[in-house]
Design an enzyme around this catalytic site. Structure first.
Site, PDB file in Angstrom:
ATOM      1  CG  HIS A 219      30.714  23.527 -35.292  1.00 43.80           C
ATOM      2  ND1 HIS A 219      29.371  23.288 -35.071  1.00 43.80           N
ATOM      3  CD2 HIS A 219      31.380  22.550 -34.591  1.00 43.80           C
ATOM      4  CE1 HIS A 219      29.225  22.247 -34.274  1.00 43.80           C
ATOM      5  NE2 HIS A 219      30.430  21.772 -33.974  1.00 43.80           N
ATOM      6  CD  GLU A 220      35.183  22.016 -34.450  1.00 47.12           C
ATOM      7  OE1 GLU A 220      35.434  21.967 -33.225  1.00 47.12           O
ATOM      8  OE2 GLU A 220      34.445  21.205 -35.019  1.00 47.12           O
TER       9      GLU A 220
ATOM     10  CG  HIS B 117      32.849  23.250 -29.871  1.00 44.94           C
ATOM     11  ND1 HIS B 117      31.679  23.031 -29.184  1.00 44.94           N
ATOM     12  CD2 HIS B 117      32.738  22.556 -31.037  1.00 44.94           C
ATOM     13  CE1 HIS B 117      30.883  22.250 -29.899  1.00 44.94           C
ATOM     14  NE2 HIS B 117      31.499  21.955 -31.029  1.00 44.94           N
TER      15      HIS B 117
END
Length: 381
Positions: free
Chosen positions: A32-33, A36
């Site tokens: 998820h990170e 980003h």
């Protein structure tokens, strides 16, 4: 017995739950990170920190771009902090932003276009969905999928299936026009159709027949003793060797199946939330970190494939949760950017601050409620 089965064999032991939980959560949070992070780098944003976990740093290193990669003490999430952020939620530091030089503005997340900021924020949930698709596809390619024919072995007395006219030997071909390839396909549709009349096409001795059935809402326990509410017809599958096969799929077919599995998780999650709003579903099914840890330990006792499957399901769920339009979550940021694009300017710092406070309160309340559900579940199981 593989490593994960051995860990699960500890039963209710701390190691048997904590290590599988950390394995699952770390993979999901990292991707998820990283979504980003990757898109931010592509957009020229300076990334100051990439953290797995919150709180004091346990260990870490700096890469050649100046990003601090760190593993922190509390492993219940993670964050990417961009240049100009005030905190891990990417709330801009107003004073720092106003004091930036022109060179600093070029690498500041806050000074990127609305489209670039939206792409960076959306990349986290998208990465979760892609991770789930790849995991599902890998399982279908290298491990395969057990297919049990949708053949009826027994009809429960007094059940919805008996009332609809099902007979042993019937093979379910379609439900509401949707083709059925396996008993699990049928279970998924029936489970989501409690109290709703469905049209079932069956093959009975070579003759196609149409039956009308209304699944009953019942509570049942899964293999780990967790209580679930689901639609039930009252049919038992056939387990004869000719009705049970194990299939592996080519990578392209498996990839499409991975998309379908991911969409199924999204569809059921949205349906459950809709049921909460309408009152047809109970909030006691919501689980938090304790329930996830318990389930991770239980699934780890089955093996690595089952744990990877749980990882994919959790990845989809976290990706979807982060898209909800709640300040503090990615969806809240995307909502702000949509408003900014429509107005031609961002909403005021004061309004953003108030929204983030409300969002934080909502997230904390949800976490407390889910954790309370976990404690009640443990106490009654």
């Amino acid at each position: 017995m593989d490593l994960f089965s051995a860990l699960g064999a500890f039963g209710g032991g701390v190691v048997g739950y904590v290590l599988p939980f950390l394995f699952v959560l770390t993979i999901v949070v990292f991707f998820h990170e990283f979504g980003h992070f990757w898109v931010a780098r592509r957009c020229g944003v300076r990334v100051e920190a990439f953290s797995i976990g919150f709180g004091p740093e346990l260990f870490g290193f700096n890469d050649r771009h100046g990003t601090r990669w760190r593993v922190a003490l509390v492993p219940l999430g993670g964050y990417v902090r961009f240049f100009g952020d005030e905190n891990a939620a990417s709330v801009p530091d107003g004073e720092a932003v106003r004091a930036m030089t022109e060179a600093e503005r070029r690498v500041s997340f806050f000074h990127k276009t609305v489209g670039q900021r939206a792409a960076v924020v959306a990349a986290g949930p998208v990465a979760n969905f892609l991770l789930a698709i790849v995991i599902f596809a890998g399982i279908f390619t290298f491990y395969g999928k057990q297919i049990t024919a949708a053949r009826v072995d027994r009809v429960e007395a007094g059940s919805a299936a008996e009332a609809a006219g099902f007979q042993p030997g019937d093979v379910v071909m379609a439900i509401d026009g949707r083709p059925i390839r396996s008993f699990s396909d049928m279970q998924r549709i029936v489970g989501a159709s409690a109290g709703v009349q469905i049209t079932v096409e069956v093959d009975r001795g070579g003759t196609r027949q149409t039956l009308m059935a209304t699944p009953e809402l019942r509570e049942k326990k899964d293999n780990f003793g967790n209580v679930l509410r689901t639609g039930i017809l009252g049919l038992t599958r056939s387990t004869t060797p000719e009705d049970v096969t194990f299939e592996r799929y080519d990578p392209f077919t498996a990839l499409w199946m991975g998309v379908q599995e991911s969409w199924f998780v999204i569809d059921r999650t949205v349906a459950y939330i809709g049921g909460l709003i309408s009152g047809s579903e109970s909030a006691d099914q919501l689980g938090g970190p304790i329930r996830i840890a318990q389930l991770s330990g239980q699934v780890a006792g089955i093996g690595l494939v089952a744990l990877l499957n749980l990882t994919a399901v959790l990845s989809v769920s976290i990706g979807l949760l982060n898209l909800f339009p709640v300040p503090m979550l990615d969806g809240g940021h995307l909502l702000f950017y949509a408003i900014e694009a429509a107005r031609g300017r961002p909403i005021s710092e004061r309004a953003q601050e108030m929204a983030f406070r409300v969002g934080l309160a909502l997230v904390v309340m949800l976490m407390v409620f889910a954790t309370w559900n976990d404690i009640v579940h443990l106490a009654t199981s």
